[in-house]
Design a protein around this motif. Structure first.
Motif, PDB file in Angstrom:
ATOM      1  N   VAL A  49       0.848  -1.195   0.000  1.00 26.58           N
ATOM      2  CA  VAL A  49       0.000   0.000   0.000  1.00 26.58           C
ATOM      3  C   VAL A  49       0.881   1.241   0.000  1.00 26.58           C
ATOM      4  N   HIS A  50       0.539   2.207  -0.862  1.00 25.41           N
ATOM      5  CA  HIS A  50       1.301   3.456  -0.940  1.00 25.41           C
ATOM      6  C   HIS A  50       0.391   4.623  -0.568  1.00 25.41           C
ATOM      7  N   PHE A  51       0.896   5.506   0.296  1.00 25.68           N
ATOM      8  CA  PHE A  51       0.152   6.682   0.748  1.00 25.68           C
ATOM      9  C   PHE A  51       0.656   7.941   0.041  1.00 25.68           C
ATOM     10  N   ILE A  52      -0.238   8.610  -0.652  1.00 31.06           N
ATOM     11  CA  ILE A  52       0.085   9.923  -1.234  1.00 31.06           C
ATOM     12  C   ILE A  52      -0.370  10.981  -0.228  1.00 31.06           C
TER      13      ILE A  52
ATOM     14  N   GLY B  84      -3.958   2.634 -14.002  1.00 32.14           N
ATOM     15  CA  GLY B  84      -5.235   1.985 -13.697  1.00 32.14           C
ATOM     16  C   GLY B  84      -5.292   1.372 -12.319  1.00 32.14           C
ATOM     17  N   LEU B  85      -4.491   1.896 -11.383  1.00 35.99           N
ATOM     18  CA  LEU B  85      -4.477   1.366 -10.020  1.00 35.99           C
ATOM     19  C   LEU B  85      -5.678   1.880  -9.233  1.00 35.99           C
TER      20      LEU B  85
ATOM     21  N   LYS C 254       2.970  -1.064 -10.864  1.00 34.63           N
ATOM     22  CA  LYS C 254       1.805  -1.936 -11.053  1.00 34.63           C
ATOM     23  C   LYS C 254       1.645  -2.981  -9.952  1.00 34.63           C
ATOM     24  N   ASP C 255       2.708  -3.251  -9.194  1.00 36.64           N
ATOM     25  CA  ASP C 255       2.600  -4.289  -8.167  1.00 36.64           C
ATOM     26  C   ASP C 255       2.038  -3.759  -6.847  1.00 36.64           C
ATOM     27  N   LEU C 256       1.648  -2.478  -6.801  1.00 38.96           N
ATOM     28  CA  LEU C 256       0.974  -1.943  -5.617  1.00 38.96           C
ATOM     29  C   LEU C 256      -0.468  -2.453  -5.574  1.00 38.96           C
ATOM     30  N   ASP C 257      -0.920  -2.870  -4.396  1.00 39.96           N
ATOM     31  CA  ASP C 257      -2.295  -3.352  -4.247  1.00 39.96           C
ATOM     32  C   ASP C 257      -3.292  -2.216  -4.072  1.00 39.96           C
ATOM     33  N   ALA C 258      -2.820  -1.097  -3.507  1.00 39.40           N
ATOM     34  CA  ALA C 258      -3.730   0.028  -3.275  1.00 39.40           C
ATOM     35  C   ALA C 258      -2.944   1.320  -3.129  1.00 39.40           C
ATOM     36  N   ILE C 259      -3.571   2.408  -3.566  1.00 41.65           N
ATOM     37  CA  ILE C 259      -3.073   3.765  -3.328  1.00 41.65           C
ATOM     38  C   ILE C 259      -4.071   4.444  -2.400  1.00 41.65           C
ATOM     39  N   ILE C 260      -3.581   5.075  -1.345  1.00 38.75           N
ATOM     40  CA  ILE C 260      -4.463   5.822  -0.449  1.00 38.75           C
ATOM     41  C   ILE C 260      -4.099   7.296  -0.575  1.00 38.75           C
ATOM     42  N   LEU C 261      -5.102   8.100  -0.960  1.00 32.82           N
ATOM     43  CA  LEU C 261      -4.883   9.511  -1.294  1.00 32.82           C
ATOM     44  C   LEU C 261      -5.365  10.408  -0.165  1.00 32.82           C
ATOM     45  N   GLY C 262      -4.463  11.263   0.330  1.00 37.58           N
ATOM     46  CA  GLY C 262      -4.804  12.194   1.397  1.00 37.58           C
ATOM     47  C   GLY C 262      -5.392  13.488   0.872  1.00 37.58           C
TER      48      GLY C 262
ATOM     49  N   GLY D 233       1.178  -6.002   9.234  1.00 30.81           N
ATOM     50  CA  GLY D 233       1.951  -6.807   8.304  1.00 30.81           C
ATOM     51  C   GLY D 233       1.937  -6.338   6.868  1.00 30.81           C
ATOM     52  N   PHE D 234       1.319  -5.175   6.590  1.00 27.75           N
ATOM     53  CA  PHE D 234       1.303  -4.633   5.235  1.00 27.75           C
ATOM     54  C   PHE D 234       2.673  -4.036   4.909  1.00 27.75           C
ATOM     55  N   GLU D 235       3.015  -4.043   3.641  1.00 26.23           N
ATOM     56  CA  GLU D 235       4.214  -3.342   3.169  1.00 26.23           C
ATOM     57  C   GLU D 235       3.785  -1.919   2.799  1.00 26.23           C
TER      58      GLU D 235
END
Length: 451
Positions: A3-6, A86-87, A61-69, A24-26
């Protein structure tokens, strides 16, 4: 899960990032500006971005989710890259729902008291030994983070803000949680940059009620006439439980609840907090905590940070700080301190800091809100006008809006500090209210000089 946080540095965002990391998330993230305490907390868990700024190469592309602040803009380069690939891009409330959709969700909404009601519920659940997850808008004593999100906890308690979910999701956050138990503490117009009319603001609470799951429960304040009308008009298939003030007395500056022949001395005070306590009690009864147990647990509740928080006191004076900034919060907080200490003079100082409170067209909403203060001070840091690119206005505009001619106005923090430091606090309480920081005035240092 990756998961990546913007905009990872936001209050809710960095706490959610830590919660997922513990699960346990990356976790990775970016932000152009990072402040304390998010810097230290993210660093402690090894997820602090190495450099400030936006880096589209982090979006793969291997990110499961993007979380946008909410802090990110719609032209954010990382967001554009995610959309190009297309994520799936979530707002944080949307992602919290995804992670809690199999739990019983309690969502606390309202224009005021959300954090306190949520805090009271969390305190009772913790003392009762219940297993629960949560999202709350302030750092609480006894809780490491503002977000806890696990796989196994059966309950999720969420402070439900009515502000927008993200730059690309213009729905209020509390619409996304789909509560099983919903709370509304009251309705008083706010966020006029998003809801330009009172009706458009009130409509959001009607929609929130409609998002409560069929067979669920709405707990609401019967003391709020606007809210009563909204609830009366609603036809949802849910139970509706109103609440009012409990029986109580105030003796020697201490509020005691009287219930079923027993007395429960509280560490918090004010009618608004007693109403908050009733909302929390009804929620906790739904979660298996009896009325008597809840009141007993409440005797050790010290309050949420910056909600009538004690800065310091001596035998004849007390200094409080509070998050109050909207008209309803300001009036309720002043009334609470005046009722609790009727024999003391009250000096009340409010910093207007939010977009709504600074808006010249909204300013008249403050009329009469400081009437109970013996000495009223309004502060607007002149730098705030510059930062928000708003036209400053004179002291007379503020006095006219508050309808209080003896009000004192400051726009320079040094002048405000000098005025406060020269005050004699004998049989006097000082109440400092702001969602900002009074232009950098150190309230602990001020307390040390006064008491």
């Amino acid at each position: 899960m990756r998961v990546h946080f913007i905009a990872i540095g936001g209050a809710a965002m960095h706490n959610l990032a830590i919660a997922l990391h513990k699960n346990g998330f990356e976790v990775s993230g970016s932000d152009d500006v990072l402040f304390e305490p998010s810097v230290s907390r993210l660093a402690r868990h090894g997820i602090l971005p190495k450099e400030a700024g936006w880096y589209p190469e982090k979006i793969t592309k291997d990110l499961d989710a993007i979380i946008l602040g909410m802090h990110a803009r719609i032209d954010n380069p990382e967001l554009l890259k995610a959309q190009q690939l297309g994520l799936k891009v979530y707002s944080y409330p949307e992602y919290v729902y995804e992670q809690s959709k199999d739990k019983l969700r309690v969502v606390i909404g309202g224009s005021h008291g959300k954090t306190t009601v949520t805090s009271m519920i969390l305190h009772a659940l913790q003392v009762a030994g219940k297993d629960f997850d949560y999202l709350v808008g302030a750092q609480l004593e006894g809780f490491d983070t503002m977000v806890k999100l696990t796989k196994d906890a059966p309950i999720m308690v969420i402070e439900g803000d009515e502000y927008l979910a993200s730059p690309i999701d213009r729905r209020p956050k509390f619409h996304l949680y789909q509560a099983n138990i919903g709370v509304i503490s009251g309705i008083a117009w706010d966020h006029i940059n998003v809801f330009p009319t009172f009706k458009s603001y009130v409509d959001q609470f009607q929609i929130f009620i409609e998002t409560i799951q069929p067979g669920g429960t709405l707990i609401y304040s019967k003391a709020d006439e606007v809210l009563e009308n909204v609830v009366a008009a609603d036809k949802s298939n849910i139970q509706k439980q109103p609440y009012t003030l409990p029986d109580y007395i105030i003796e020697n500056g201490v509020t005691t609840i009287l219930a079923d022949g027993k007395r429960y001395e509280l560490q918090v005070f004010g009618e608004h907090n007693l109403l908050n306590l009733q909302a929390a009690r009804l929620v906790c009864e739904q979660l298996g905590i009896s009325k008597a147990d809840f009141y007993q647990y409440s005797t050790t509740f010290k309050g949420a940070a910056r909600r009538l928080e004690l800065v310091g006191k001596n035998d004849t004076a007390t200094v409080f700080k509070d998050f109050a900034h909207s008209p309803s919060k300001l009036q309720a907080t002043i009334h609470a301190v005046k009722m609790q200490f009727p024999d003391r003079k009250l000096i009340a100082c409010i910093e207007l800091h939010t977009f709504s409170s600074l808006n010249k067209d909204f300013l008249a909403e403050y009329a009469g809100t400081m009437d109970e203060a013996d000495e009223a001070i309004v502060f607007i840091d002149k730098k705030t006008f510059e930062q928000k690119q708003m036209e400053p206005y004179a002291a007379e505009v503020v006095k006219q809006a508050f309808a209080k001619n003896d009000l004192t106005f400051f726009n320079d923090p040094k002048q405000l500090a000098a005025q406060l430091e020269s005050t004699k606090l004998a049989y006097t309480n000082l109440l400092m209210m702001s969602s900002g920081n009074f232009g950098g005035i150190d309230l602990v240092d001020l307390k040390n000089k006064l008491l």
